[in-house]
Write a protein that holds these residues in place. Structure first.
Motif, PDB file in Angstrom:
ATOM      1  N   GLU A 130       0.734  -1.187   0.107  1.00 49.16           N
ATOM      2  CA  GLU A 130      -0.049  -0.102  -0.095  1.00 49.16           C
ATOM      3  C   GLU A 130       0.963   1.286   0.124  1.00 49.16           C
ATOM      4  O   GLU A 130       0.751   2.288  -0.828  1.00 49.16           O
ATOM      5  CB  GLU A 130      -0.935   0.139   1.102  1.00 49.16           C
ATOM      6  CG  GLU A 130      -1.742   1.473   1.214  1.00 49.16           C
ATOM      7  CD  GLU A 130      -2.504   1.238   2.667  1.00 49.16           C
ATOM      8  OE1 GLU A 130      -2.857   2.485   3.107  1.00 49.16           O
ATOM      9  OE2 GLU A 130      -2.441   0.127   3.338  1.00 49.16           O
ATOM     10  N   LEU A 131       1.919   1.067   0.722  1.00 48.40           N
ATOM     11  CA  LEU A 131       2.774   2.340   0.831  1.00 48.40           C
ATOM     12  C   LEU A 131       3.394   2.670  -0.467  1.00 48.40           C
ATOM     13  O   LEU A 131       3.853   3.806  -0.913  1.00 48.40           O
ATOM     14  CB  LEU A 131       3.900   2.220   1.952  1.00 48.40           C
ATOM     15  CG  LEU A 131       4.371   3.337   2.974  1.00 48.40           C
ATOM     16  CD1 LEU A 131       2.959   4.007   3.468  1.00 48.40           C
ATOM     17  CD2 LEU A 131       5.206   2.941   3.917  1.00 48.40           C
ATOM     18  N   ALA A 132       3.855   1.404  -0.888  1.00 46.35           N
ATOM     19  CA  ALA A 132       4.553   1.560  -2.468  1.00 46.35           C
ATOM     20  C   ALA A 132       3.646   2.304  -3.513  1.00 46.35           C
ATOM     21  O   ALA A 132       4.408   3.218  -4.131  1.00 46.35           O
ATOM     22  CB  ALA A 132       4.786   0.220  -2.906  1.00 46.35           C
ATOM     23  N   GLU A 133       2.429   2.254  -3.462  1.00 44.22           N
ATOM     24  CA  GLU A 133       1.411   2.939  -4.372  1.00 44.22           C
ATOM     25  C   GLU A 133       1.600   4.454  -4.210  1.00 44.22           C
ATOM     26  O   GLU A 133       1.701   5.294  -4.933  1.00 44.22           O
ATOM     27  CB  GLU A 133       0.063   2.514  -4.110  1.00 44.22           C
ATOM     28  CG  GLU A 133      -0.354   1.124  -4.509  1.00 44.22           C
ATOM     29  CD  GLU A 133       0.098   0.912  -5.960  1.00 44.22           C
ATOM     30  OE1 GLU A 133      -0.202   1.831  -6.970  1.00 44.22           O
ATOM     31  OE2 GLU A 133       0.982  -0.139  -6.308  1.00 44.22           O
ATOM     32  N   LYS A 134       1.884   4.899  -2.781  1.00 40.93           N
ATOM     33  CA  LYS A 134       2.008   6.335  -2.503  1.00 40.93           C
ATOM     34  C   LYS A 134       3.368   6.834  -3.071  1.00 40.93           C
ATOM     35  O   LYS A 134       3.464   7.850  -3.498  1.00 40.93           O
ATOM     36  CB  LYS A 134       1.755   6.644  -1.101  1.00 40.93           C
ATOM     37  CG  LYS A 134       0.556   6.117  -0.451  1.00 40.93           C
ATOM     38  CD  LYS A 134      -0.640   6.983  -1.103  1.00 40.93           C
ATOM     39  CE  LYS A 134      -0.731   8.328  -0.912  1.00 40.93           C
ATOM     40  NZ  LYS A 134      -2.147   8.767  -1.377  1.00 40.93           N
ATOM     41  N   VAL A 135       4.414   5.945  -2.907  1.00 41.82           N
ATOM     42  CA  VAL A 135       5.704   6.022  -3.508  1.00 41.82           C
ATOM     43  C   VAL A 135       5.652   6.466  -4.940  1.00 41.82           C
ATOM     44  O   VAL A 135       6.104   7.388  -5.412  1.00 41.82           O
ATOM     45  CB  VAL A 135       6.759   5.313  -3.163  1.00 41.82           C
ATOM     46  CG1 VAL A 135       8.014   5.641  -3.810  1.00 41.82           C
ATOM     47  CG2 VAL A 135       6.923   5.083  -1.682  1.00 41.82           C
ATOM     48  N   LYS A 136       4.889   5.449  -5.696  1.00 43.31           N
ATOM     49  CA  LYS A 136       4.721   5.654  -6.972  1.00 43.31           C
ATOM     50  C   LYS A 136       4.007   6.939  -7.451  1.00 43.31           C
ATOM     51  O   LYS A 136       4.640   7.538  -8.420  1.00 43.31           O
ATOM     52  CB  LYS A 136       3.975   4.480  -7.598  1.00 43.31           C
ATOM     53  CG  LYS A 136       4.600   3.064  -7.501  1.00 43.31           C
ATOM     54  CD  LYS A 136       3.589   1.893  -8.111  1.00 43.31           C
ATOM     55  CE  LYS A 136       4.259   0.701  -8.139  1.00 43.31           C
ATOM     56  NZ  LYS A 136       3.337  -0.419  -8.246  1.00 43.31           N
TER      57      LYS A 136
ATOM     58  N   MET B 246      18.086   0.972 -13.605  1.00 46.86           N
ATOM     59  CA  MET B 246      17.472   2.021 -12.086  1.00 46.86           C
ATOM     60  C   MET B 246      18.390   3.067 -12.247  1.00 46.86           C
ATOM     61  O   MET B 246      19.748   2.942 -12.103  1.00 46.86           O
ATOM     62  CB  MET B 246      17.455   1.304 -10.882  1.00 46.86           C
ATOM     63  CG  MET B 246      16.633  -0.057 -10.933  1.00 46.86           C
ATOM     64  SD  MET B 246      16.659  -0.685  -9.059  1.00 46.86           S
ATOM     65  CE  MET B 246      16.107  -2.312  -9.482  1.00 46.86           C
ATOM     66  N   ASP B 247      17.817   4.234 -12.158  1.00 42.33           N
ATOM     67  CA  ASP B 247      18.557   5.550 -11.792  1.00 42.33           C
ATOM     68  C   ASP B 247      18.675   5.995 -10.566  1.00 42.33           C
ATOM     69  O   ASP B 247      19.486   6.550 -10.275  1.00 42.33           O
ATOM     70  CB  ASP B 247      18.058   6.634 -13.032  1.00 42.33           C
ATOM     71  CG  ASP B 247      18.199   6.280 -14.340  1.00 42.33           C
ATOM     72  OD1 ASP B 247      19.014   5.772 -14.957  1.00 42.33           O
ATOM     73  OD2 ASP B 247      16.838   6.327 -15.220  1.00 42.33           O
ATOM     74  N   GLY B 248      17.562   5.726  -9.945  1.00 41.84           N
ATOM     75  CA  GLY B 248      17.801   5.650  -8.271  1.00 41.84           C
ATOM     76  C   GLY B 248      16.720   4.867  -7.625  1.00 41.84           C
ATOM     77  O   GLY B 248      16.074   3.972  -8.503  1.00 41.84           O
ATOM     78  N   CYS B 249      16.819   4.949  -6.359  1.00 40.90           N
ATOM     79  CA  CYS B 249      16.162   3.696  -5.563  1.00 40.90           C
ATOM     80  C   CYS B 249      15.154   4.406  -4.335  1.00 40.90           C
ATOM     81  O   CYS B 249      15.881   5.338  -3.857  1.00 40.90           O
ATOM     82  CB  CYS B 249      16.965   2.814  -5.132  1.00 40.90           C
ATOM     83  SG  CYS B 249      17.774   1.841  -6.331  1.00 40.90           S
ATOM     84  N   VAL B 250      14.401   3.920  -4.189  1.00 43.27           N
ATOM     85  CA  VAL B 250      13.377   4.191  -2.845  1.00 43.27           C
ATOM     86  C   VAL B 250      13.630   2.592  -2.258  1.00 43.27           C
ATOM     87  O   VAL B 250      13.295   1.561  -2.639  1.00 43.27           O
ATOM     88  CB  VAL B 250      11.990   4.384  -3.060  1.00 43.27           C
ATOM     89  CG1 VAL B 250      11.245   4.734  -1.833  1.00 43.27           C
ATOM     90  CG2 VAL B 250      11.880   5.945  -3.804  1.00 43.27           C
ATOM     91  N   LEU B 251      14.140   2.989  -1.169  1.00 42.15           N
ATOM     92  CA  LEU B 251      14.462   1.699  -0.005  1.00 42.15           C
ATOM     93  C   LEU B 251      13.241   1.573   0.999  1.00 42.15           C
ATOM     94  O   LEU B 251      13.060   2.199   1.748  1.00 42.15           O
ATOM     95  CB  LEU B 251      15.650   1.948   0.664  1.00 42.15           C
ATOM     96  CG  LEU B 251      17.067   2.315  -0.198  1.00 42.15           C
ATOM     97  CD1 LEU B 251      18.156   2.215   0.764  1.00 42.15           C
ATOM     98  CD2 LEU B 251      17.184   1.319  -1.448  1.00 42.15           C
ATOM     99  N   LEU B 252      12.386   0.684   0.474  1.00 41.27           N
ATOM    100  CA  LEU B 252      11.028   0.567   1.317  1.00 41.27           C
ATOM    101  C   LEU B 252      11.294  -0.510   2.318  1.00 41.27           C
ATOM    102  O   LEU B 252      11.360  -1.733   1.978  1.00 41.27           O
ATOM    103  CB  LEU B 252       9.916   0.319   0.285  1.00 41.27           C
ATOM    104  CG  LEU B 252       8.635   0.496   0.745  1.00 41.27           C
ATOM    105  CD1 LEU B 252       8.504   2.026   1.412  1.00 41.27           C
ATOM    106  CD2 LEU B 252       7.482   0.299  -0.377  1.00 41.27           C
TER     107      LEU B 252
ATOM    108  N   THR C 121      10.524   4.213   5.533  1.00 42.32           N
ATOM    109  CA  THR C 121      10.396   3.231   6.508  1.00 42.32           C
ATOM    110  C   THR C 121       8.871   3.013   6.885  1.00 42.32           C
ATOM    111  O   THR C 121       8.027   3.765   6.468  1.00 42.32           O
ATOM    112  CB  THR C 121      11.097   3.443   8.106  1.00 42.32           C
ATOM    113  OG1 THR C 121      10.616   4.512   8.537  1.00 42.32           O
ATOM    114  CG2 THR C 121      12.250   3.409   7.962  1.00 42.32           C
ATOM    115  N   GLY C 122       8.362   1.925   7.195  1.00 41.82           N
ATOM    116  CA  GLY C 122       6.785   1.405   7.233  1.00 41.82           C
ATOM    117  C   GLY C 122       6.233   2.114   8.325  1.00 41.82           C
ATOM    118  O   GLY C 122       5.157   2.218   8.531  1.00 41.82           O
TER     119      GLY C 122
END
Length: 583
Positions: A69-75, A122-128, A153-154
């Protein structure tokens, strides 16, 4: 490197991902064409930043169970900023379920994720991240690749309550378990309390390792200010995720990398922060390993030097009485960082993922509850940093968390009661004929990085029932193991060299006298040098190494806890070359 010296790279420029997707060659069409089967328009491959969302979600990592769910907000944030988000599931080492211990797989996760980053466009990363080992493993991988990265972080779960009392995840597990053994709590009540401990999504709500590592990421500058303490189910956690998604796109455009942020000064900020929050001893191992990936010379001596004069001002379990929910309402980690900055204990110019200095981020925040984030004159302990003790029992060092220890035991001499490994401990500890009293020192061997294998969280050995029934709640305990960040007690951990590597801990015998002197940073086995040398000469390993598989790789190549327990061939930064197209 500081905020004053970082210069953003020119934009636009050729990105790493264009080596996969730009042009009309057969290889490019191969890469791009297969991506289009998901319905992506052609113009998404026009050179805009491609951002990997490295998601440690897993049903078997319950702390991270809400990260999809949190990944959708990052997207959403990445799309808004003109990036192209791609969600990538990565190795998720759960503290709750992995056996023999999640720590054994931290390095495997870091290796797998490093190669995932390096081998993908990948050009950059979000570390979830969330659960204990997911945060350091992803940060280690990002440091080894040195690609623009940001931590999300979660968040911690909501407070637990049992019969009107706050219940801290982990902390009360140990407390209630001991109460059952002492005859003070029924098994039925323990089972009822179980339902009260974890009442929402998120990580431990105490200042355990998950909350500590979230705080370390923020103190290092690798997460946006305020990220560490927002509860998992609070809407502001989703806002933080979306803002981080926006920010990583600009970080790629600026070429703002982990090596620009995770400097020696940043690690020193994190060490002092750990002391101020009463953070987990696990942070010692993880930060040492992360520094090794950044090619920064960080040592146990740095931990002792930087943390020695830092007061513990966050009144959270296991050191204090509140939980992460109250910490967030009080203002969270920015308030702590401001207090350190005002006291001259923060490198103010250290750069953060925001592109601003850490001081710029926190200088105007307000403490909303001084019973949660305490004033200095009411600190839980004046010297709250991790103490590093050395001596003939720990030539390379061992660690103690004074804020979670009993003050009267920080200087203590007692008779050793020895357990050769965790199975020996389990077989003997509840024996009413065990020759032990509260003045003794419990010694546990063969539970270090090589010995368990993996270095499990068994260092906070439960006390013998015969001692608990006398009303005693703490004893000195020494091992080469780790301790859960949610645990407490006068526990000496990470004794190095470990027993399985032939360290002095391996030759401690029942009846030996041991002296712990935390104020003077000393841990001594009270036998002569000649006797110690003779015992070490006669020592032989008690356990055989694993014959094959990852356990063999780990035991063969893992380094000691004093340098971070990383695999020897993974230290350092290997960069992010695009490699050769094989199609």
């Amino acid at each position: 490197m500081s905020a004053k010296t970082f210069t953003p790279a020119p934009w636009p420029r050729k990105l790493r991902s264009t080596h996969w997707y730009e042009g009309t060659s057969r290889d490019t069409i191969y890469h791009r064409g297969w991506m289009k089967n998901q319905g992506y328009p052609h113009d998404l491959f026009d050179g805009r930043p491609i951002i990997g969302i490295l998601n440690t979600w897993s049903d078997l990592t319950p702390c991270n169970g809400h990260l999809r769910e949190l990944a959708e907000k990052v997207k959403a944030g990445i799309w808004e900023a003109g990036g192209f988000p791609v969600e990538v599931p990565v190795f998720s080492a759960s503290e709750n379920t992995f056996r023999p211990t999640a720590m054994m797989y931290r390095n495997l996760a870091a290796l797998a994720i490093e190669e995932t980053i390096r081998g993908q466009p990948m050009d950059g990363c979000v570390l979830l991240v969330g659960c204990d080992k997911t945060t350091p493993s992803l940060l280690m991988a990002a440091a080894s690749c040195d690609i623009p990265s940001i931590v999300v972080t979660g968040g911690p779960m909501l407070n637990g309550y049992f019969r009107g009392e706050r219940v801290g995840s982990g902390t009360h597990l140990w407390k209630f378990s001991e109460a059952v053994k002492a005859g003070e709590m029924s098994q039925e009540d323990f089972l009822e309390a179980e339902a009260s401990m974890s009442r929402s999504s998120g990580t431990c709500n105490t200042m355990g390792t998950a909350s500590t590592m979230a705080s370390m990421a923020e103190a290092l500058g690798m997460a946006l200010s305020g990220n560490a303490a927002i509860p998992a189910v609070d809407s502001r956690r989703r806002v933080m995720a979306q803002l981080s998604g926006r920010r990583i796109v600009q970080m790629v455009k600026d070429d703002l990398k982990p090596s620009d942020i995770m400097t020696k000064e940043a690690f020193e900020n994190a060490i002092r922060t750990n002391g101020a929050i009463g953070g987990s001893t696990n942070a010692v191992i993880h930060l040492l390993a992360m520094a090794g990936r950044c090619e920064i010379d960080l040592t146990l001596e740095d931990w002792d030097r930087c943390g020695r004069d830092v007061a513990t001002i966050v009144n959270l379990m296991p050191s204090g009485k509140y939980l992460m929910e109250e910490f967030f309402y009080a203002g969270g980690l920015p308030v702590v960082l401001k207090r350190l900055g005002e006291g001259g204990q923060l490198h103010r110019d250290a750069l953060t993922v925001s592109g601003r200095s850490i001081w710029e981020e926190v200088k105007d925040v307000v403490n909303h509850n001084e019973d949660v984030i305490l004033p200095l004159d009411k600190a839980l302990t004046k010297q709250g940093g991790i103490a590093v003790v050395k001596g003939n029992l720990a030539p390379k060092g061992a660690v103690v968390k004074p804020s979670a220890a009993s003050a009267h035991l920080l200087t203590h001499t007692g008779r050793a009661v020895v357990f050769e490994d965790i199975d020996d401990y389990k077989a003997k500890i509840e024996d009413p004929d065990l020759d032990v009293d509260e003045t003794c020192v419990l010694v546990l061997k063969n539970c270090g990085p090589k010995g368990y294998p993996g270095m499990a969280e068994v260092g906070n050995m439960g006390l013998p029932p015969k001692v608990l029934k006398k009303g005693i709640t703490d004893m000195v305990r020494i091992s080469d193991a780790r301790m859960s960040g949610t645990a407490y007690g006068t526990v000496v951990l990470h004794t190095s060299p470990e027993a399985a590597a032939g360290g002095p801990l391996a030759v401690v015998q029942n009846g030996d006298m041991i002296t712990l002197d935390v104020p003077n940073r000393r841990l001594h086995l009270d036998i002569s040098d000649a006797e110690l040398a003779a015992r070490l000469d006669a020592w032989a390993p008690a356990h055989e190494r694993a014959p094959s598989g990852y356990a063999w790789l780990h035991q063969t190549h893992v380094e000691g806890a004093d340098t971070g327990a990383d695999l020897d061939f993974l230290k350092g930064c290997r960069g992010n070359p695009v490699g050769k197209d094989s199609h």
